[in-house]
Write a protein that holds these residues in place. Structure first.
Motif, mmCIF file in Angstrom:
data_model
loop_
_atom_site.group_PDB
_atom_site.id
_atom_site.type_symbol
_atom_site.label_atom_id
_atom_site.label_comp_id
_atom_site.label_asym_id
_atom_site.label_seq_id
_atom_site.Cartn_x
_atom_site.Cartn_y
_atom_site.Cartn_z
ATOM 1 N N CYS A 139 -53.498 -16.699 -9.392
ATOM 2 C CA CYS A 139 -53.760 -17.610 -8.048
ATOM 3 C C CYS A 139 -52.251 -18.304 -7.757
ATOM 4 O O CYS A 139 -52.029 -19.451 -7.119
ATOM 5 C CB CYS A 139 -54.625 -18.701 -8.241
ATOM 6 N N ASP A 140 -51.249 -17.702 -8.111
ATOM 7 C CA ASP A 140 -49.908 -18.093 -7.813
ATOM 8 C C ASP A 140 -49.722 -19.357 -8.088
ATOM 9 O O ASP A 140 -49.283 -20.280 -7.107
ATOM 10 C CB ASP A 140 -49.764 -17.661 -6.278
ATOM 11 N N VAL A 141 -49.460 -19.719 -9.359
ATOM 12 C CA VAL A 141 -49.549 -20.965 -9.990
ATOM 13 C C VAL A 141 -48.205 -21.764 -9.490
ATOM 14 O O VAL A 141 -48.178 -23.022 -9.098
ATOM 15 C CB VAL A 141 -49.498 -21.229 -11.468
ATOM 16 N N PHE A 142 -46.955 -21.182 -9.145
ATOM 17 C CA PHE A 142 -45.991 -21.652 -8.594
ATOM 18 C C PHE A 142 -45.949 -22.005 -7.133
ATOM 19 O O PHE A 142 -44.967 -22.619 -6.619
ATOM 20 C CB PHE A 142 -44.811 -20.716 -8.928
ATOM 21 N N SER A 143 -46.857 -21.577 -6.444
ATOM 22 C CA SER A 143 -47.113 -21.886 -5.024
ATOM 23 C C SER A 143 -47.821 -23.208 -4.898
ATOM 24 O O SER A 143 -48.072 -23.462 -3.634
ATOM 25 C CB SER A 143 -47.661 -20.817 -4.224
ATOM 26 N N TYR A 148 -39.021 -25.213 4.477
ATOM 27 C CA TYR A 148 -38.967 -23.937 3.784
ATOM 28 C C TYR A 148 -39.889 -23.822 2.660
ATOM 29 O O TYR A 148 -40.714 -25.032 2.047
ATOM 30 C CB TYR A 148 -37.444 -24.063 2.993
ATOM 31 N N PRO A 149 -40.057 -22.840 2.133
ATOM 32 C CA PRO A 149 -41.057 -22.554 1.154
ATOM 33 C C PRO A 149 -40.492 -22.975 -0.217
ATOM 34 O O PRO A 149 -39.146 -22.944 -0.262
ATOM 35 C CB PRO A 149 -41.476 -20.963 0.988
ATOM 36 N N ARG A 150 -41.012 -23.374 -1.137
ATOM 37 C CA ARG A 150 -40.503 -24.047 -2.722
ATOM 38 C C ARG A 150 -41.381 -23.338 -3.486
ATOM 39 O O ARG A 150 -42.688 -23.569 -3.672
ATOM 40 C CB ARG A 150 -40.512 -25.183 -2.451
ATOM 41 N N ALA A 151 -40.991 -22.685 -4.724
ATOM 42 C CA ALA A 151 -41.458 -22.431 -5.915
ATOM 43 C C ALA A 151 -41.770 -23.772 -6.735
ATOM 44 O O ALA A 151 -40.551 -24.553 -6.866
ATOM 45 C CB ALA A 151 -40.756 -21.125 -6.710
ATOM 46 N N GLY A 171 -44.692 -13.756 -10.065
ATOM 47 C CA GLY A 171 -45.082 -14.715 -9.110
ATOM 48 C C GLY A 171 -44.092 -15.974 -9.200
ATOM 49 O O GLY A 171 -44.890 -17.084 -9.031
ATOM 50 N N ASP A 172 -43.028 -15.964 -9.928
ATOM 51 C CA ASP A 172 -42.235 -17.068 -9.927
ATOM 52 C C ASP A 172 -40.849 -17.270 -9.179
ATOM 53 O O ASP A 172 -40.173 -17.890 -9.551
ATOM 54 C CB ASP A 172 -41.983 -17.264 -11.701
ATOM 55 N N ARG A 173 -40.863 -16.437 -8.299
ATOM 56 C CA ARG A 173 -39.563 -16.397 -7.466
ATOM 57 C C ARG A 173 -39.859 -16.235 -6.102
ATOM 58 O O ARG A 173 -40.750 -15.260 -5.765
ATOM 59 C CB ARG A 173 -38.775 -15.302 -7.950
ATOM 60 N N LEU A 174 -39.146 -17.127 -5.160
ATOM 61 C CA LEU A 174 -39.150 -16.667 -3.681
ATOM 62 C C LEU A 174 -38.423 -15.388 -3.232
ATOM 63 O O LEU A 174 -37.678 -14.870 -4.016
ATOM 64 C CB LEU A 174 -38.425 -17.895 -2.785
ATOM 65 N N ASN A 175 -39.009 -14.705 -1.969
ATOM 66 C CA ASN A 175 -38.076 -13.533 -1.685
ATOM 67 C C ASN A 175 -37.162 -14.160 -0.796
ATOM 68 O O ASN A 175 -36.893 -15.316 -0.432
ATOM 69 C CB ASN A 175 -39.202 -12.678 -0.873
ATOM 70 N N THR A 176 -36.435 -13.085 -0.182
ATOM 71 C CA THR A 176 -35.152 -13.478 0.634
ATOM 72 C C THR A 176 -35.072 -12.847 2.049
ATOM 73 O O THR A 176 -35.580 -11.625 1.985
ATOM 74 C CB THR A 176 -33.983 -13.059 0.156
ATOM 75 N N LEU A 177 -34.943 -13.169 3.261
ATOM 76 C CA LEU A 177 -34.947 -12.549 4.492
ATOM 77 C C LEU A 177 -33.896 -11.381 4.444
ATOM 78 O O LEU A 177 -32.822 -11.442 3.883
ATOM 79 C CB LEU A 177 -34.476 -13.643 5.633
#
Length: 566
Positions: free
Chosen positions: A224-228, A263-266, A508-514
């Motif tokens: 369930c994407d705990v870092f989100s 912005y999104p944040r982990a 699931g512990d890291r954001l992605n990048t444009l």
């Protein structure tokens, strides 16, 4: 309205909440107004706390406007069901309501719950009453409160599932609004007169600055994407016992194009608490956000901004003051994936559990593939339960060997038996987007399956068809499908055009990048083919795609949300 508050400094929604008489507003009057299929503007904000969003069919809005008709208003109803578990009888009830009052489909969301779409205003009250008759409800499924608490879904993978789903329910119930408005408006209960000091002991007279989300996982699964989450809890297991939970704060994925301050944040791991402390910790994290969250600018009102503006150390110290004790040091943990594991598995209860893939979470019949009919028939003979996952899928859980055989026959009869699908498709998520979401710039749920089919042709060319990769698509940057945590993220900019993001982690512990901005399907496929070709030929052994694109410098790794760019 309280004259001691400087309302000019606050967002308009703050006034609406305060003046709503604890979530009553004029909802009752709006519902019986025959002039329009919509409800009053202020009531649209208050209705969210009751689990409702007003929407229109954007496919026909232009034509209706041309005909001088109001939009084809309808409503989304979201159910509150912490942990995502329902009985077969409850599944059948939701299925029936979707047929009688909705658009004929059931939407399973990333918060382990149902959404009914296409409900007309005249049917809202009856539908919500029927949901409550099935012992489910919709209060607090939306709005500026704690939302549906999500948790580890598959009991076949953990003997501790029952404990975690029990905790999800306890937290969800503890953080429910206390106002009786929901029962008065929808269930015809008698008005309860209460003072403002006692009606909402936790939320107060203006509730939270924005929505609040909680998720619980049991390593190694991060389903369930705990870092989100605003508040994430990672169960720490020793000797088949949950010794406590690591506490994560400040996750959240929504943002707004053109406003770089959003912005999104982990989430950040800040400590460890014992099982008996979890509900207290959850309440106090909510309380800190209630008291310090931004009530002037709703685009800066989530917990992630409270933490980034004031500092993580400040938050940890403030939380300790509210708790009256410090959190312990975080315990070591390891997450390995954030998707679902499909197929039949025998659980520790010696019963069978089928994790069943539902593309886009949309339960419907399409041509000769009758998913809705099949799951309805399965519910009719099931001796177990249904569990919605955080990835828009469903688990037919806890059935006997005899029922397992019958379910297989039912799925085959309706031409929807589990079958081999690509590693990309099985890890896909899409938001609803068009035609009903008013925020969407582009398609998502209706488009992603066909795009994946075209991508699968490329993957097969490079012998990557079975390689598991996480792909997520949304029609806007609000983050409902969690695209910013995906190895491949696609966020809609305009009809047919998307930003392409790369480099989220499979765990699931890291954001992605444009990576590429405002590109259409030909460019999306062209860019991804170049990446897949390189990945196939030069990856390290066991290397995931998200890690590969960072190692090869296609994108830079992002660890801080403030580094994220659209």
């Amino acid at each position: 309205m309280n004259d001691t508050i400087n309302w000019e400094e606050l967002s308009e929604v703050e006034k609406i909440k305060y003046d709503s008489s604890f979530l009553r507003g004029t909802l009752a009057e709006s519902l019986i107004d025959p002039i329009s299929g919509s409800i009053a503007p202020d009531d649209r904000q208050i209705s969210k706390f009751h689990g409702i969003y007003q929407q229109s069919d954007r496919d026909i809005d232009k034509e209706r406007k041309h005909q001088k008709l109001e939009p084809a208003w309808s409503f989304l109803i979201r159910v509150r069901m912490p942990g995502g578990m329902v009985t077969p009888e409850q599944w059948l009830s939701m299925d029936s309501l979707s047929e009688k009052y909705g658009n004929g489909s059931l939407k399973m969301t990333t918060r382990q719950t149902f959404q009914l779409h296409g409900i007309l205003k005249k049917d809202l009250k009856t539908t919500i009453q029927k949901i409550n008759e099935s012992l489910l409800d919709t209060i607090s499924a939306c709005g500026d409160v704690n939302r549906n608490v999500v948790c580890h879904a598959n009991p076949a993978e953990s003997p501790l599932h029952a404990e975690v789903i029990g905790l999800a329910k306890k937290i969800g119930n503890h953080l429910l609004p206390k106002t009786n408005a929901y029962h008065e408006i929808w269930l015809d209960k008698k008005l309860v007169a209460s003072s403002k000091e006692t009606v909402e002991p936790l939320y107060g007279d203006r509730y939270l600055p924005r929505k609040f989300k909680i998720g619980i996982v049991i390593p190694p699964n991060n389903d369930c994407d705990v870092f989100s989450q605003d508040l994430g809890l990672i169960a720490i297991v020793e000797n088949d016992t949950i010794k406590g939970y690591n506490v994560i704060v400040g996750g959240g994925l929504g943002s707004t194009f053109g406003i770089p301050e959003t912005y999104p944040r982990a989430g950040s791991v800040i400590g460890f608490c014992k099982p008996e402390q979890v509900i207290d910790v959850a309440e106090k994290v909510v309380a800190v956000q209630r008291d310090y969250g931004n009530r002037k600018d709703r685009k800066q009102a989530r917990l992630k901004y409270t933490i980034d503006h004031r500092g993580l150390e400040w938050f940890e110290n403030e939380l300790q003051k509210y708790l009256g004790y410090p959190l312990e040091k975080p315990a070591p943990f390891k997450l390995t994936h954030m998707g679902d594991s499909y197929g039949w598995k025998k659980g520790t209860d010696e019963k069978w559990h089928l994790t069943y893939f539902v593309e886009g979470g949309r339960v419907k019949n399409e041509g000769d593939k009758r998913v809705k009919d099949a799951l309805r028939e399965a519910a009719g003979i099931s001796d177990g339960n249904f569990i919605l996952t955080g990835n828009q899928n469903v688990i037919l859980s806890g059935v006997s060997e005899k029922v397992k055989t019958k379910i297989n026959a039912i799925l085959k009869k309706h031409n929807v038996s589990p079958h081999s699908i690509s590693g990309l498709r099985k890890n896909s998520i899409s938001c609803v987007a068009l035609p009903t979401c008013p925020l969407a710039f582009a398609e998502a749920e209706r488009y992603l399956p066909s795009l994946i089919t075209k991508m699968e042709g490329i993957l097969e060319k490079y012998n990557l068809l079975k390689e598991e990769m996480v792909i997520r698509m949304t029609g806007c940057p609000n983050g409902c499908g969690r695209p910013s945590m995906a190895e491949i993220g696609l966020i809609g900019k305009s009809q047919g055009h998307y930003n392409l993001y790369l480099g989220g982690s499979f765990e699931g512990d890291r954001l992605n990048t444009l990576y590429r901005e405002t590109i259409a399907e030909p460019e999306i496929l062209q860019e991804l083919e170049l990446l897949f070709k390189d990945f196939a030929s030069s990856r390290n052994k066991g290397e995931r795609f998200g890690d590969f694109v960072i190692r090869k410098n296609y994108v830079k790794e992002i660890r801080e949300g403030k580094e994220f760019r659209h």
